[in-house]
Design an enzyme around this catalytic site. Structure first.
Site, PDB file in Angstrom:
ATOM      1  N   THR A   1      49.600  36.699  47.502  1.00  0.00           N
ATOM      2  CA  THR A   1      50.259  37.049  48.758  1.00  0.00           C
ATOM      3  C   THR A   1      49.347  36.666  49.910  1.00  0.00           C
ATOM      4  O   THR A   1      48.127  36.866  49.844  1.00  0.00           O
ATOM      5  CB  THR A   1      50.595  38.561  48.810  1.00  0.00           C
TER       6      THR A   1
ATOM      7  N   HIS B   1      43.231  48.951  36.647  1.00  0.00           N
ATOM      8  CA  HIS B   1      41.950  49.355  36.060  1.00  0.00           C
ATOM      9  C   HIS B   1      42.105  49.878  34.635  1.00  0.00           C
ATOM     10  O   HIS B   1      41.118  50.012  33.903  1.00  0.00           O
ATOM     11  CB  HIS B   1      41.312  50.427  36.944  1.00  0.00           C
TER      12      HIS B   1
END
Length: 363
Positions: free
Chosen positions: A282, A334
């Site tokens: 993006t 994560h």
């Protein structure tokens, strides 16, 4: 003779839509090919053309949810004035087509909705509030964006790491070969996105978890890169996907980026072009963003945020020099990716962009 207009097939897994806007009113005469109404789904909008000339009868209001094959309007061919029937109009297919570029005055009207734009019906009732306020319902696309972003936050353990990239060498290379590149590739422009796309693909080879996803108690690794390129439109953010981007050269990547960007803004993307991404880029820099924390595009595990290029003083060989610098951000899941792996992935992108010869040599 009366011709029925029904909700067309909307694509895989989509069974309903919302009547977003009527362009023709009941009793109005339309030519074959005139856009009659717009349907909005969770992902894209479709414009419905008149299959024949005639007078339109709208059966449902704006804001009403409709199902595939539901009757939404009728066209009465017998009520068309002879003088208007003689007007020349190229025949078009009866099939639905995605939204196309509309006249400027239409777009301007859409950009600032008024109270009369949305009728009180179904779940799209507009309500009034205190003086100086008005309430406009969320579009289906905006509702989907909101739901997906919240689900991403609730599901993934999102963490963001940052770095900065010296864009000097890429800028110089682009400036030096831009004209030759465009001439050789039939006018395809050489932008910065293809360099970052190539860098992401190269980094994924070294850190494949950034291109994987968690599915239950399993990790799904992929041997290809379906690269999502986020595009901001008037209706909201969409992410068309360049499939098997890892097998493309710079020109092919740039052609896809330019094509998707234009068709996203025109509302002309196909549903299957918005699915199947494995990693997303993006670029908030085109709007002037200096730094941001991009959010994951579920169920992907990584998204790279590009930002504006800004001349800043940096240390080089013991000297302070002015260089064109860009902050880059990597948000990652994560649960799947450790911090060391994420930082190393972003450093690898930095290395490839700062020495673009490595992109060509794949080293």
């Amino acid at each position: 003779m009366t011709i029925e207009i029904r909700v067309p097939p909307l694509g895989e897994s989509l069974t309903s839509a919302t009547i977003a806007k009527w362009y023709k009113k009941t009793g109005e005469y339309v030519q074959a090919g005139d856009i009659v109404l717009e349907l909005e789904t969770d992902k894209v909008s479709f414009e419905i053309p008149a299959p024949v000339a005639g007078r339109i009868e709208a059966l449902l209001d704006e804001g009403v949810d409709v199902a595939v094959d539901q009757l939404i309007a009728r066209l009465d061919e017998t009520k068309a004035p002879p003088s208007q029937l003689a007007e020349k109009q190229a025949p078009v297919s009866k099939e639905v087509s995605p939204s196309v570029e509309r006249p400027a005055e239409t777009k301007e009207k859409e950009a600032v909705p008024h109270k009369t734009d949305i009728k009180s019906s179904g779940s799209f009732q507009e309500t009034t509030s205190q003086e100086g306020e008005r309430r406009v319902p969320l579009s289906r696309l905006r509702q989907t964006i909101a739901r997906n972003l919240k689900e991403a936050q609730n599901t993934a353990a999102i963490l963001t790491t940052f770095n900065e990239v010296d864009m000097g060498n890429v800028r110089e290379l682009r400036s030096q070969y831009r004209d030759i590149f465009e001439k050789k590739n039939s006018g395809t422009r050489l932008g910065f996105m293809s360099f970052f796309a190539k860098a992401v693909i190269g980094a994924i080879k070294d850190y494949p978890a950034l291109n994987a996803q968690i599915d239950g108690n399993e990790i799904v690794y992929r041997d290809h890169v379906n690269l999502g390129i986020a595009v901001g439109t008037e209706r909201g953010l969409v992410v068309p996907v360049i499939r098997h981007a890892d097998g493309m050269n710079f020109a092919e990547l740039e052609r896809h980026v330019a094509d998707y960007g234009k068709r996203a803004r025109d509302g002309a993307l196909k549903l299957d072009e918005l699915a199947g991404g494995t990693f997303t880029i993006t670029n908030g820099g085109i709007f002037g963003s200096l730094l941001s924390t991009p959010i994951l595009n579920r169920p992907q595990s990584g998204v790279l945020g590009m930002h504006t290029i800004q001349d800043r003083p940096v240390a080089r060989n013991g000297q302070v020099v002015i260089r064109p610098m860009m902050y880059v951000a990597l948000s990652y899941d994560h649960r799947l990716i450790d911090g060391k792996e994420a930082v190393s992935f972003l450093v690898r992108i930095k290395e490839l962009i700062e020495d673009p010869r490595r992109l060509l040599l794949e080293v």
